[in-house]
Design an enzyme around this catalytic site. Sequence first.
Site, short mmCIF file in Angstrom:
data_model
loop_
_atom_site.label_atom_id
_atom_site.label_comp_id
_atom_site.label_asym_id
_atom_site.label_seq_id
_atom_site.Cartn_x
_atom_site.Cartn_y
_atom_site.Cartn_z
N ASP A 55 17.78 -42.61 91.41
CA ASP A 55 17.70 -41.16 91.35
C ASP A 55 18.86 -40.58 90.54
OD1 ASP A 55 16.51 -38.79 91.96
OD2 ASP A 55 16.63 -39.07 94.13
N HIS A 90 15.54 -33.20 88.70
CA HIS A 90 15.48 -34.47 89.43
C HIS A 90 14.87 -35.49 88.48
CE1 HIS A 90 15.22 -32.23 93.46
NE2 HIS A 90 14.96 -31.30 92.58
N LYS A 142 6.42 -31.59 86.99
CA LYS A 142 7.09 -32.84 86.64
C LYS A 142 6.41 -33.56 85.49
CE LYS A 142 4.43 -35.40 90.04
NZ LYS A 142 4.37 -36.45 91.02
N HIS A 196 20.41 -36.33 89.80
CA HIS A 196 20.19 -34.89 89.77
C HIS A 196 21.10 -34.30 88.72
CE1 HIS A 196 18.74 -36.16 93.78
NE2 HIS A 196 17.72 -35.44 93.37
#
Length: 632
Positions: free
Chosen positions: A378, A506, A460, A380
């Site tokens: 991940d 994200h 997204k 951010h």
Amino acid sequence: MAHFSNAAGEGFDGSGISGGDLLRHWNLEKNALAVKVNGELKDLNVILEEDALVEPVTAESPEGLEMLRHSASHLLAQAVLTLFPGTKYAIGPAIKDGFYYDFEVAGQIAEEDLPKIEKEMARLAKEKTPLSREVLPRAQALDLFKEQGQIYKTELIEALEDEHISCYRQGDFIDLCRGPHVPHTGFLRAVKLLSLAGAYWRGDENNIMLTRIYGTAFPDKDSLKAYLERLAEAKRRAHQKLGKELDLFSLHPEGPGFPFFHPKGMVIINRLVDFWRQEHIRRGYCEIKTPLILNKDLWLQSGHWDHYRENMYFTEIDEREYAIKPMNCPGGILVYNSRLRSYKEFPLRMAELGTVHRHERSGVLHGLMRVRCFTQDDAHLYITPEQIKDEILGVMDLAKYIYSEVFSFKYSVELSTRPEKAMGDPAMWDMAEKALQEALEESRTPYRINEGDGAFYGPKIDFHLEDCLGRTWQCGTIQLDFQMPEKFDMTYVGRDGQQHRPVMLHRTVYGSLERFFGILIEHYAGAFPYWLAPVQVKILPVSEDHLDYAREVEKNLRCRGCRTEIDVRDEKLGKKIRDAQMEKIPYMFVLGDRENEERTVAVRERTAGDLGSKTLEEMLELLAQEFSPFSL
RNA sequence: GCCAGCGUAGCUCAGUUGGUAGAGCAGCGCACUCGUAAUGCGCAGGUCAACGGUUCGAGUCCGUUCGCUGGCUCCA
């Protein structure tokens, strides 16, 4: 390509041959199933406009193959209705690699019935019954299917707005269908039924579950056979099977959906992580780590409690409710909010290898591809609105580099837009969707739009990779989020000294290490490239006498970071080579008297075979030439 | 969660119409000391996924649960 004319002259009318017949004749000679008239796919018995441009469509063309399979689905329905009278038939399209048909079967149908149905289809095919188009007035079509109690067909017709309904008839079987179809059932001579499955009527789980029969069809038996062999090969390289054979990972009933990684699997995972870290440092990311368990208030604030609760696991500490994180962002936001932020830090790219737990429904678990506990790569990105496009492009560039250049994957890209259960202001959504779309356009990335498939907090871009059976799995994703910054009252101090709201991005590239690993296993069929291979060199002493020299070579390789093992078993050389080959180890070094005297190693490569004798120095040079994404 | 199928030794599988469990590979031991894809012999290894039922008797038949596989729905 040919020009046909129905106009007078050329003796069409005079000789009693219609334009249609002539066309049919011409096309059958060319072995065509159908024609393209002015670019549009039509049946062979189409009535031609004046001076139409006509091309034959053969079974080998994509359109022809699709038609063949669509017609095969009609044949399947005919056979099922013959064998199981009273069955209601729903829909039966051609799909990638085959076709299916959905039925509400009268009585029971089981996998062992498939050969029986196939046999009936073959019998019907032999009769070469023509498939003919019939256009009925709407009311008549409705009556026709109503009489037979075909409730699914009547429901479909009722949903149509057309005055006239197009149907196709073969013998006493008639189906609602737009067409076109092959001229007669005799073309369907290489058809195979593959599997039986349940499928909800109209894809809605509140509806009745119908019985779906999957099959495939090819122009001839040889290409059908080749396809079935390809399927068998794909099953041989399934990651579940290879994972067990190569001792990479395991799954246990004690923890369904919670994978266990074995030493060899961990080597690969760690290589992926090492490479990932290197690449992220290079691209200006920092790394954080946040807790697995956080209290309920945080998840209430983030909106997960409202939108994602049914997929979360909960626990209790000191009589207070906690959740095991299903996502990393709320934790990451706490790090962001731990002090005042300045625009000078932006773009602030915070990565986290975050392990998340999600309660997936039992029926969806699938090896490493769909699990209940996985680690996301991940990150951010906290940015200003002006930085949105560049940062999206930056992530897309990273994804392209990793997928295409490092792993040679083919991948597809989808843009998912606002879902029904979306959170926040629609105007923000429009802006976010536009930003993603612009980045896609600017980078000239081909993409597909997935209406209503976005996350609850933002639209997204998804990156999809294929497994060995051609199923696609979402790996990377880029999500633009204006919601969390609001919910968590995130701010930064701008050049003007005022507080502003950051935009949050994200993103993942591998998606989950587990899924990416699963896809990699299948991609390489277990024969990992040198830089990933759990064991890179297997040292094979010819007999026990050569163990000392083997240990010397091993030490030399290990000092240089090479992952190596000695096969110390009391076995013949042939056996050791065979086993190393089965383990798909890139290099084998054979050590015997000769090598010991010459201070060399006899090198065998897993695909090239014998590479002859080399000194250790020569060998290290050769190994250094192996591809590696590391540049340290 | 839903539909269908499957679950026998670590792995791959065999097991007749219900009569009390078998092979190959892997493992361990012994012999062989070996040169490019399987050396030989021996030993050990199973609450037949679990639970319940039918039966004189269940790996086999029935039911329930769990798990896996292929689909459907879902998928941040």
